[in-house]
Design a protein around this motif. Sequence first.
Motif, PDB file in Angstrom:
ATOM      1  N   ARG A 198      -6.523  25.524   6.283  1.00 16.78           N
ATOM      2  CA  ARG A 198      -6.378  24.145   5.807  1.00 16.78           C
ATOM      3  C   ARG A 198      -6.583  23.132   6.939  1.00 16.78           C
ATOM      4  N   ASP A 201     -10.446  23.119   7.566  1.00 13.15           N
ATOM      5  CA  ASP A 201     -11.345  22.475   6.593  1.00 13.15           C
ATOM      6  C   ASP A 201     -10.893  21.059   6.214  1.00 13.15           C
ATOM      7  N   GLY A 202      -9.830  20.578   6.840  1.00 16.52           N
ATOM      8  CA  GLY A 202      -9.449  19.180   6.649  1.00 16.52           C
ATOM      9  C   GLY A 202      -8.418  18.947   5.565  1.00 16.52           C
ATOM     10  N   ARG A 203      -7.890  20.027   4.965  1.00 15.98           N
ATOM     11  CA  ARG A 203      -6.875  19.836   3.930  1.00 15.98           C
ATOM     12  C   ARG A 203      -5.467  19.732   4.508  1.00 15.98           C
TER      13      ARG A 203
ATOM     14  N   ALA B 172     -14.383  23.190   1.813  1.00 14.84           N
ATOM     15  CA  ALA B 172     -12.933  23.338   1.854  1.00 14.84           C
ATOM     16  C   ALA B 172     -12.556  24.421   0.855  1.00 14.84           C
ATOM     17  N   GLU B 266      -4.247  19.983  -5.588  1.00 16.77           N
ATOM     18  CA  GLU B 266      -4.924  20.886  -4.656  1.00 16.77           C
ATOM     19  C   GLU B 266      -6.438  20.785  -4.788  1.00 16.77           C
ATOM     20  N   LEU B 269      -7.620  17.548  -3.437  1.00 12.87           N
ATOM     21  CA  LEU B 269      -7.511  17.570  -1.977  1.00 12.87           C
ATOM     22  C   LEU B 269      -8.717  18.260  -1.340  1.00 12.87           C
ATOM     23  N   SER B 270      -9.198  19.341  -1.973  1.00 15.41           N
ATOM     24  CA  SER B 270     -10.380  20.037  -1.442  1.00 15.41           C
ATOM     25  C   SER B 270     -11.584  19.104  -1.432  1.00 15.41           C
ATOM     26  N   LYS B 272     -11.559  15.808  -1.474  1.00 17.90           N
ATOM     27  CA  LYS B 272     -11.343  14.714  -0.519  1.00 17.90           C
ATOM     28  C   LYS B 272     -11.605  15.154   0.917  1.00 17.90           C
ATOM     29  N   ALA B 273     -11.186  16.399   1.242  1.00 22.09           N
ATOM     30  CA  ALA B 273     -11.399  16.898   2.605  1.00 22.09           C
ATOM     31  C   ALA B 273     -12.893  16.929   2.927  1.00 22.09           C
ATOM     32  N   GLN B 276     -14.388  13.245   3.009  1.00 22.48           N
ATOM     33  CA  GLN B 276     -13.932  12.566   4.224  1.00 22.48           C
ATOM     34  C   GLN B 276     -14.697  13.049   5.448  1.00 22.48           C
ATOM     35  N   ARG B 277     -14.829  14.371   5.570  1.00 21.29           N
ATOM     36  CA  ARG B 277     -15.493  14.899   6.765  1.00 21.29           C
ATOM     37  C   ARG B 277     -16.957  14.514   6.822  1.00 21.29           C
TER      38      ARG B 277
END
Lengths: 353, 353
Positions: A198, A201-203, B172, B266, B269-270, B272-273, B276-277
Motif C-alpha cells: 500500500r 502503490d500510494g494507497r 494499485a 477501498e 482508494l485504488s 485515487k492512488a 494521483q500518481r
Amino acid sequence: MKRYRNGEIWDFEHEVAVASNRQVILGLDGGTTSTVCICMPIMPLSDTLPDPLPVLARAVAGCSNHNSVGETAARETLEQVMADALSKSGSNRSAVRAVCLAVSGVNHPTDQQRILTWLRDIFPSHVKLYVRNDAVAALASGTMGKLHGCVLIAGTGTIAYGFTEDGREARAAGAGPVLGDWGSGYGIAALALTAVIRAHDGRGPHTMLESTILQTLGLSSADELIGWTYADPSWARIAALVPVVVSCAEAGDEVANKILKEAVQELALSVKAVVQRLGLCGEDEKNSFPLVMVGGVLEANQRWDIGREVMDFISKDYPGALPIRPKVEPAVGAALLAWNELMKECLQEAYRS
Amino acid sequence: MKRYRNGEIWDFEHEVAVASNRQVILGLDGGTTSTVCICMPIMPLSDTLPDPLPVLARAVAGCSNHNSVGETAARETLEQVMADALSKSGSNRSAVRAVCLAVSGVNHPTDQQRILTWLRDIFPSHVKLYVRNDAVAALASGTMGKLHGCVLIAGTGTIAYGFTEDGREARAAGAGPVLGDWGSGYGIAALALTAVIRAHDGRGPHTMLESTILQTLGLSSADELIGWTYADPSWARIAALVPVVVSCAEAGDEVANKILKEAVQELALSVKAVVQRLGLCGEDEKNSFPLVMVGGVLEANQRWDIGREVMDFISKDYPGALPIRPKVEPAVGAALLAWNELMKECLQEAYRS
C-alpha cells in the motif's frame, strides 16, 4: 486388540520383549508443523504431581492436520508416532490404559467421531480414548491436566479455548486466515506485507516496514513481493516475519505499532469472548481462573511485548485472570489430561460398585 | 520463423491451406479463470473504428497465470490458444503482424521479459510483440485500444491500472488476497465469512449473514465453515458469495452494509492512488480522463450498486472522471492495443525514412 490395521507400523510389538507389566498413557499434540507423542507411566492418584514428571518416551513426526495433508496421511502420521513412542518406551499396545489425541483441525463433533472410530480399530476396547482440538492440550499443559480456564495460543495461527469446571467448553478464532484469525503471527505479518504494498502503490503511508521487509527477504522492489508470496504461500513462512514487525514498532514506526496494537486487541477479544460465554469470571467478573498463554507471538523476548499487552488488556476487565506460561509441552498436557480423565472415570466406577 | 517450438500445436500450419495473404493481429486476455485469444484483420488507419469490429476468430482456454499453474503450463496454454485462433481464422503465423499478450501475473519487468523471450521463439522476428498485465487489456477494451486513463477491475480480485498520454503508467492493488486486495469479490466474501465466525464465537455482532450464508452453502453450523473453506480454498469459490452479501445489505443488515461500504472505499482508494500518481486529473484536479470499470463486483444489477457508489466517491474528488463500461471483451482490447501500437510504430518509421 480388534485387529492389526497396519502390519508394518506395529511390527515391533512381536520383536521387542515388553519391559514389565507397567501400564502407560499416551499424549499426542498434533499441529500443522509437527506432531509429538509422549508416553507416561500411570501415576498414583495424589494431590501433587511428581516433579519432574516421569516421561518414558517422546516421538516426533510431521503434520497431522487432516485439513492440510488429507485424511490418510494424517492418520498414518498419528499411528506411526504412537507406535514410535511405545516402541521407545519398551511397551506395546497391551500396556496402554488411555490415549489423548489433541490435533489441530478438530473443529466439529464429526471430526472427533471420525478420529475416534479409527483409534478404536488400533487399541483394545478397554483403552480410554479422548480426541480434542490441539488447543486443549495447550490448556492442559498449563493446568497440569485439569480442564478449567482458558488458553490463548498465538503462533502461526491463533485460537482461544476454555472450559468450566463442570465441563462446558467454548472457543473463539482458530478458523484460519481466510476466516479472519486476526492477531495470529500470520495475520500480523500479512498486514505488514500489505502495508508495504500500500505504501508502494500510494494507497497507504510510508513505513519503515518497506525497507526492512524487502531487505529481510532479499528483494529489491515491493513489486517482487507478489511473486515471493505466491512462490510458497505457507502460513508459517509468512508468520516468520513477525520479529521484523516488532523491531520496526520498537523503532517507533507508526504503521508497525498500529498493526501490533490491533493484534493485541484481537487476541484479547478472543479470550474475552470465551470467558464471557462460559462465565469464567463469575457474576461480579472478579472470579479467578487460569489463563494459559502459549505461542511465539506471546513470548516475552522483546521490548514490545505482545503477550504482556494482551494480559494488561484482559486484566482490566477480568482482574481474576491468572496468567500461566506452561513449563511442559502440549503433548505432556495431553498425557496429563488423559491421566486426569482416567482417574475421574475410575473414581466414578469405584463409587458405583 | 526461428524454429518450431512445439510440433503438435502448430501442425495445422502444414495441413490447412491459408485463406489469403490477409495480415492479422492477435489479442490475448489471460486470467486466472480462463484465457481468450482474438484474431483480427489489420484495419486501415482512420479516426473511427468499424462498428462492429471485424473479429476473424475467437479461441478459449484455461488459466494462464504462471503464479497459479506454473511456467510450463501457462506457456503451453497461451501457445495453444493462439494456434487455435489462427487455425480457426484460416491464417498461420506468417500472417501475424502483431501480438498483444495481456496476462495476469505480469507484475514486474522480469515477468514481461521472460514471456517476451519465449514469444520471440514462436514468431518471426518482424512480428511486433507486446506483453502486459491483463488489466491493461481491460483498459484498452474501454478506450478502444488507446492507453490513456484508468481502469478499475473488481471481480474475484481487484486492481487499478492507469496510463498518461505520454506513456507513464501506475497501478494499485492487484497483489492477491495475502497482500490485501480489499474490495475484491474475494475480499468482500472473506469478510462476510469472517463475520459469521465472529458472530458465532462471540467476537462480533449477530448478522443476517449467518443464516443466509450457511443456507446458501448447505451447512448446519458455523463450525462447518472451517472445513468448507479448507476443502477448496480457491478464490473464485469464495468470491461467488458476493451476491449473498449484497442481498443481506439490501435487506438492511448492518454488518453486510459495513463490509460493502468499506469495499467501496477501498476500490475508490485504488483508483485515487493511480490518478494521483499519474496526475491524470491535472493540476486543478478537474481534467477529464476515461475511467473504465470492469468486473462482477462493479456490475449494476442490484439495488445496492457497488460500481455506482465507487463512481460517486471518485467523482467527488475528480469531477473529470468519465466512467466507461466496455462494450467489447478484454481480448478485443488487447488486439486493439496491438493494432494501435503497430500503427504508431509504422507512422514513426514512415516519418524517419
